[in-house]
Design an enzyme around this catalytic site. Structure first.
Site, short mmCIF file in Angstrom:
data_model
loop_
_atom_site.label_atom_id
_atom_site.label_comp_id
_atom_site.label_asym_id
_atom_site.label_seq_id
_atom_site.Cartn_x
_atom_site.Cartn_y
_atom_site.Cartn_z
N HIS A 130 28.15 70.55 47.48
CA HIS A 130 27.77 69.19 47.14
C HIS A 130 26.24 69.11 47.17
O HIS A 130 25.66 68.31 47.88
CB HIS A 130 28.41 68.17 48.08
CG HIS A 130 29.21 67.15 47.35
ND1 HIS A 130 29.37 65.86 47.78
CD2 HIS A 130 29.90 67.22 46.19
CE1 HIS A 130 30.14 65.19 46.93
NE2 HIS A 130 30.48 66.00 45.96
N HIS A 166 30.61 72.95 36.49
CA HIS A 166 31.32 72.60 37.72
C HIS A 166 32.83 72.66 37.52
O HIS A 166 33.57 73.08 38.40
CB HIS A 166 30.88 71.19 38.15
CG HIS A 166 31.38 70.80 39.50
ND1 HIS A 166 30.70 71.08 40.65
CD2 HIS A 166 32.50 70.14 39.88
CE1 HIS A 166 31.36 70.62 41.68
NE2 HIS A 166 32.47 70.05 41.25
#
Lengths: 232, 780
Positions: B98, B52
């Site tokens: 998300h 990420h």
């Protein structure tokens, strides 16, 4: 005619109202910070939409205690013009300038849409540019816009003709199937007995620019300006 | 002041694993530090070396994206990309995922996804003017999917509506492949409000580092690592890794930040998103070639007893880190306090290029900034030499494998039945149940309402300062990716996503200018997963070059897999979402998808002759929904034809000839026609000629529901017919066809062959009911 627009932390339609009054209608417009109790020399106070103070307690419940709002109440009590749109309407009921309350929509969901409204009164400063029974299309955007009041209050609103706008069909039929949020008596907007305080869930400032589709909301602002002219 | 440096002993394998680090990576950490890390430092590496944050698997692939162009002011590497949209205006935009938080806690997961991307925008000095969302869910017959779907929509609605940004577009697909691992990709667009673009590189030794916004708590601990691991049954227990959002606070934060930036007292700013304090300090230090010292005792907290590890890994929302000019701290603090927010001097810029964290008078962590944010692991993997078996098997499928069909229909279903079945498929059906929950009109700039066109259109009008009431220019935006295409052929699917995005923008009259991408994939550690990622990136890169839309940044979300109860990982369909923006110089020259006037002529642009295979039922929605098959090759993108068709469409719109335009996507020509008819409430009689549509078309289902072929349906008023056809003959040669004429209100859509055999004949009202309320019905 000078407009004043109150900004609370969490207000998000304040600039949209300013855009209509200052930029489209070219009228002097003052922004009022929630901590200011001085409203200056404004002729109309607009309490805009949004989520004042986050609306975490109850919509509009905290805003009523702000210095700007206390001054707006005094201003209204002296006959000043006060308009609450969406969250502004919720605040006006919380602060007691208008009766009743706005509760969760019937379907428990936020609704953003364009809805036809029937204009019930045209003898007000707010609505003189409309015709009696005219159907106008105005955007709505709220999660808690279902108007509620007890039976006595509702009766007195009807008896005193305080209901200014009702949700209806495009050809003016007022019934359950043309009621987006479950409001009692299809109420979309009401005024106080004197008619100087108006509260409505639909957003007239979102229907005032031909670039964005309809301009049915402009009539409301123009009514106010016309009233000012006739007084002058 | 004592330091930890002498103290640490080697971290245990369990500790290393619990931070999501591999043993080899731990060795690298020791090498970079020259010693063993302490617990807090190990945690910092764990989040910063997650996919990420450091793109360790995808970086070699991302390098091939074009990132430069005359309009690109800020490319990848900052909080968001910035492009020049003319008229002195600069647009800031980015997309971010998300996914894992939304799988575990749909409402807050989606809400904070919106909050995070909005912060990325205003950190640059821009005011957010629009939000879009690319969403993927399982199928709505599964109660858990219904819960996730409703929760995600409600979370987006909650955050965006309260913040006051119009949510104007996006896309939603429903497929079993996402049952345990939904995708929530949030895109935001902003208009620069400050003179200078605010960047993240710290500068000025001795300048104060300010912590601003909300307080720090234990919420969202290690979210970045959580986002970079597969989801399992135990993921529910990771609920604390999901943050809790406060859109009201963020609304105050945007106002305070923009006000603060305008004072000129801010040197640099960075959003505290993934990996919170760790990420913001190390990235600001690395981007400025300096160091940052931060004292945790100065950080405002919402709970007591937190240890450095918790401060450093917290992902509490609505926080930012500023570097201010020395001596102007109070000015900034006053602004934030006026908005009821925290702002404290918590550290300073130092010359040594390290991140030094102080806690209770001791050094709690001291790490070279580059080791966290620059000199991070990189995995160059080999791509499979041969396409994997699943793909080769799927490619063996041919249209001739389908049962025979006739004018009457297929396997007992009439073409009317098939039309209605497709219109009622949640992926194709109207998304009004969703967008009616989003405030899409706040800010008074929404020119095209959701559902009205193939892309959202916003007027570009500064909200502060100038009187922008005369603004004529606008921006169009879209997100696109057909994940079934990507699954069946990642290269073609990636390319198709770019082509479709550009086509959608062209359908409203906008010139495509730039891209932000969100790569949602399974594990790159598996050969098939890496093949999908690598091939899709190659397709995206080729697409972005072909359409001259450089990539200005984006987000990578890997390990989107659900480990089922048998312990078998189930990856999602590879889903590289393309978020694309386009410019509109004159808002009077735009159009939507609905048919406007009875009597208008209906044209199909992009008809392919002799190309064979660009229109196909392979990978189509029809094949999936009606025949239950995911097979074949997706339509091959013909770039040259796409560019020609899109240019013709834009030209026709600008000349005022075209009154509606709609691209043919899932469900092919028939569904595109139906959607234009339904939304315009006007019928038509359409003649689809076997000969003109495609030389490969021997089947009625191919004719009606085949996908691909760079096709757009447009309508043109009879008065413009001659000039339009002259233009088409010159610019599209034979790649177009006149299909029919728009009929009057509330009539029927009739689709027939050139031999006048009727294939489809349906009332607009019947189709509308089926299409408009399909999602609502599936939920009740």
């Amino acid at each position: 005619m000078k407009f004043g627009v109150i900004t609370f932390p969490g207000s998000n339609c304040d600039r949209d109202v300013v855009y209509v009054t200052r930029d489209i209608l070219q009228r002097p417009t003052q922004r009022i910070w929630h901590e200011d109790s001085d409203l200056g020399d404004v002729d109309v106070v607009v309490i805009p939409g949004g989520f004042s103070y986050g609306d975490y307690l109850r919509c509009g419940a905290v805003a009523q205690f702000s210095p700007a709002m206390r001054s707006a109440v005094d201003f209204a009590n002296k006959g000043g013009l006060v308009m609450g749109i969406c969250n502004g309407f919720q605040i006006l009921t919380e602060v007691g300038l208008l009766p009743g309350a706005l509760v969760r929509n019937r379907d428990m969901r936020f609704i953003c849409d364009r809805t036809p409204l029937t204009v019930e009164r045209t003898d007000l400063t707010w609505t003189s540019n409309y015709t009696q029974g005219q159907v106008v299309t105005i955007p709505i955007a709220h999660g808690e816009g279902c108007y509620y009041a007890d039976a006595d209050t509702l009766k007195s609103l009807e008896d005193n003709q305080q209901i200014v706008f009702r949700y209806s069909s495009a050809d003016g039929v007022v019934d359950d199937s043309n009621n987006p949020n479950g409001s009692l008596n299809n109420i979309a907007g009401i005024c106080n007995q004197q008619g100087n305080v108006l509260g409505m869930m639909p957003h007239p400032e979102r229907a005032a620019d031909s670039r964005l589709g309809g301009t049915d909301g402009l009539g409301l602002f123009e009514s106010v300006l016309q009233a000012a002219l006739s007084i002058a | 002041m004592s330091t930890h440096a002498s103290a640490p002993i080697p971290c245990s394998p369990e500790e290393i694993a619990s931070e999501g680090l591999k043993p080899g990576e731990y060795d690298e950490i020791v090498k970079r530090l020259g010693r063993h890390p302490n617990r807090a430092e190990l945690g910092m590496f764990g989040v910063m070396w997650s996919e990420h944050c450091c793109y360790k698997n995808s970086r070699p692939l991302l390098k091939q994206f074009p990132t430069e162009g005359p309009r690109i002011l800020v490319g990848p590497g900052e909080n968001a990309g910035v492009v020049d949209v003319g008229h002195g205006q600069r647009l800031v935009f980015k997309i971010e995922s998300h996914n894992h938080p939304s799988a575990v806690e749909p409402f807050q997961g989606a809400a904070t996804g919106v909050g995070g991307i909005l912060r990325d925008i205003f950190t640059m000095g821009a005011r957010p003017i629009a939000a879009l969302n690319a969403l993927r869910f399982g199928t709505l017959n599964d109660p858990n999917t219904r819960r996730i779907f409703a929760g995600v929509v409600s979370g987006i609605s909650h955050y965006g509506n309260c913040f006051g940004v119009p949510t104007v577009g996006g896309e939603i697909y429903f497929d079993q492949a996402y049952a345990g691992n939904p995708l929530v990709n949030a895109m935001a667009i902003g208009l620069m409000e400050t003179k200078e673009i605010v960047k993240s590189g710290a500068a000025g030794i001795g300048n104060p580092v300010l912590y601003v916004g909300s307080t720090t708590g234990r919420d969202g601990m290690g979210g970045a690592s959580f986002a970079s691991a597969e989801l399992t049954d135990e993921s529910e227990a990771d609920r604390p890794a999901v943050q809790v959002g406060d859109p009201f606070l963020e609304k105050s934060l945007v106002e305070a930040c923009l006000e603060a930036f305008k004072t000129g007292a801010v040197v640099a700013a960075q959003d505290m998103g993934a990996a919170g304090i760790t990420c913001s300090t190390s990235e600001m230090a690395v981007n400025g070639n300096v160091g940052i010292e931060l004292d945790l005792d100065k950080v405002p907290v919402r709970e007591t007893g937190m240890v450095p590890y918790e401060y450093l890994l917290s992902e509490s929302q609505e926080r930012m880190l500023f570097v201010g000019h020395k001596g102007r701290e109070q000015e900034l603090i006053d602004i934030f306090e006026r908005w009821g927010l925290h702002a404290v001097v918590a550290g300073e810029v130092i010359s040594e290029p390290i991140v030094r964290i102080l806690f209770k008078g001791d050094v709690a962590a001291e790490v070279p900034a580059s080791a966290l944010a620059d000199n991070t692991p990189l995995y160059e993997r080999d791509v499979l030499a041969e396409p994997p078996t699943y793909a080769q098997t799927a490619w063996a499928w041919q249209e001739s494998d389908l049962p025979d069909c006739s004018v009457a229909g297929i396997e007992g279903q009439s073409w009317n039945d098939v039309m209605l079945a497709l219109l009622g498929t949640p992926t194709i059906a109207s998304k009004q149940w969703v967008y009616h929950q989003y405030d899409h009109q706040v800010q008074n700039n929404t020119v095209m309402l959701p559902g009205g066109a193939d892309a959202a259109i916003l007027r570009l009008r500064p909200l502060e300062g100038d009187d922008g009431s005369s603004s004529q220019s606008g921006v169009a935006a879209t997100t696109d990716c057909n994940p079934r295409y990507v699954y069946l052929n990642p290269y073609e699917g990636g390319l198709a996503a770019v082509a479709e995005a550009a086509r959608n923008l062209s359908c409203v009259g906008a010139d495509p200018i730039a891209v932000t991408d969100n790569l949602n994939f399974g594990s790159p550690e598996k050969p098939v997963g890496y093949w999908q990622l690598a091939e899709a990136c190659r397709g995206l890169a080729d697409g972005c070059r072909a359409f001259d839309t450089p990539v200005t940044g984006g987000n990578v979300s890997l390990y989107n897999e659900t480990v089922d109860s048998d312990g078998k990982p189930q990856p999602i369909y590879p889903t590289p979402v393309v978020g694309m923006v386009g410019v509109i110089d004159d808002l009077d020259k735009i159009c939507g998808q609905s048919w406007q006037n009875s009597g208008d002529q209906i044209y199909l642009l992009g008809t392919s002759f002799g190309e064979g295979g660009t229109v196909t039922l392979g990978a189509s929605e029809y094949l999936k929904v009606i025949h239950g098959q995911v097979a074949g090759q997706p339509p091959k993108v013909n770039i040259e034809l796409e560019l020609m068709v899109q240019a013709a469409c834009r030209h026709g719109i600008r000349q005022g000839w075209i009154s509606s335009a709609h691209d043919c996507a899932e469900g092919g020509v028939a569904i595109a026609l139906a959607e234009s008819a339904i939304t315009g409430n006007l019928g038509a009689t359409i003649t689809l000629s076997n000969a003109t549509l495609s030389n490969a078309a021997q089947r009625y289902d191919h004719l009606l529901f085949g996908e691909g072929g760079a096709r757009i349906i447009v309508t043109v008023a009879p008065t413009h017919q001659t000039i339009w056809e002259t233009y088409l003959k010159e610019h599209l040669k034979q790649q177009w066809a006149l299909l029919g004429t728009v009929a009057s209100v509330d009539t029927q859509l009739i689709i027939q062959t050139s031999e006048q055999e009727t294939l489809v004949k349906l009332d607009i009202a019947t189709m509308a009911d089926c299409w408009r309320y399909a999602i609502e019905r599936a939920l009740n």
